[in-house]
Design an enzyme around this catalytic site. Sequence first.
Site, short mmCIF file in Angstrom:
data_model
loop_
_atom_site.label_atom_id
_atom_site.label_comp_id
_atom_site.label_asym_id
_atom_site.label_seq_id
_atom_site.Cartn_x
_atom_site.Cartn_y
_atom_site.Cartn_z
N CYS A 13 -9.80 -63.85 49.84
CA CYS A 13 -9.07 -63.74 48.56
C CYS A 13 -8.74 -65.15 48.08
CB CYS A 13 -7.83 -62.87 48.72
SG CYS A 13 -6.58 -63.54 49.86
N ASN A 16 -5.19 -66.33 50.82
CA ASN A 16 -5.25 -65.92 52.24
C ASN A 16 -3.86 -65.66 52.82
OD1 ASN A 16 -6.53 -67.26 55.41
ND2 ASN A 16 -6.63 -65.19 54.64
N CYS A 18 -1.99 -62.72 51.19
CA CYS A 18 -1.67 -61.33 50.83
C CYS A 18 -2.84 -60.39 51.10
CB CYS A 18 -1.25 -61.23 49.36
SG CYS A 18 0.26 -62.12 48.95
N ARG A 19 -3.87 -60.44 50.23
CA ARG A 19 -4.93 -59.43 50.32
C ARG A 19 -5.85 -59.60 51.51
NH1 ARG A 19 -7.02 -60.65 44.42
NH2 ARG A 19 -6.19 -62.67 45.10
N SER A 20 -6.39 -60.81 51.74
CA SER A 20 -7.40 -60.92 52.80
C SER A 20 -6.82 -60.79 54.22
CB SER A 20 -8.27 -62.17 52.65
OG SER A 20 -7.51 -63.35 52.68
N ASP A 136 -4.36 -58.81 42.73
CA ASP A 136 -3.46 -59.78 43.37
C ASP A 136 -2.02 -59.28 43.28
OD1 ASP A 136 -2.01 -61.96 44.16
OD2 ASP A 136 -2.97 -63.37 42.78
P1 4NP Z 1 -3.77 -63.59 47.84
O1 4NP Z 1 -2.49 -63.71 46.87
O2 4NP Z 1 -4.91 -64.26 47.12
O3 4NP Z 1 -3.95 -62.10 47.96
O4 4NP Z 1 -3.39 -64.26 49.13
C1 4NP Z 1 -2.05 -64.91 46.35
C2 4NP Z 1 -1.16 -65.68 47.06
C3 4NP Z 1 -0.70 -66.86 46.55
C4 4NP Z 1 -1.10 -67.25 45.28
C5 4NP Z 1 -1.99 -66.49 44.56
C6 4NP Z 1 -2.47 -65.30 45.11
N1 4NP Z 1 -0.59 -68.45 44.71
O5 4NP Z 1 -0.89 -68.74 43.55
O6 4NP Z 1 0.14 -69.19 45.40
#
Ligand code: 4NP
Length: 169
Positions: A13, A16, A18-20, A136
């Site tokens: 994602c 790294n 939340c989703r992945s 997201d």
């Molecule tokens: P992820 O979510 O891609 O599912 O880990 C996010 C976590 C942090 C951010 C964006 C998406 N950020 O902008 O910090």
Amino acid sequence: MSSQTPYQVLCVCLGNICRSPTAEAVFRHLCDEANLNVAIDSAGTSNYHPGKAPDSRSQQHAKKRGYDLSALRARQLKTQDFVEFDLILAMDYENLANIQALKIQAQQEFGANALLADIALMSQHDPDFFEQAVPDPYYGGANGFELVLDQCESSSRAWIQVLQKKLKY
Ligand code: 4NP
């Protein structure tokens, strides 16, 4: 469990956190349950959160369904990953495009004969979320984190059916 080298899957994602990591824990759990010789890892296309544990909201929602994310740590996707993994799964289309761009860099780095990872969407074979992005959840509410879990469970099950045939179990 077979003694052969496991088929290597990397869930990717943006951050790294939340989703992945959720996909990693869910997919690993379901592969173990299916006795499938698959190893799962995760990474982010960004370097926003290197070394960080998964977001506490992701950890809490996952824990309610029996998944422990606490030991996972964020890292950025790198060209070497295309050599080490068989399949790289993108959580959404933006990450898919960035993974595809990094694969071109990996081809330049490792040469045209290098065997590099296939790339697909997490939802590629999922009849319930067919070719849909895993949204997201970072800036949203609790529902977003539950939806990530729903999609990761559903899409992992679909991938397991595909991999069971591919790996001839
Ligand atoms: P992820 O979510 O891609 O599912 O880990 C996010 C976590 C942090 C951010 C964006 C998406 N950020 O902008 O910090």
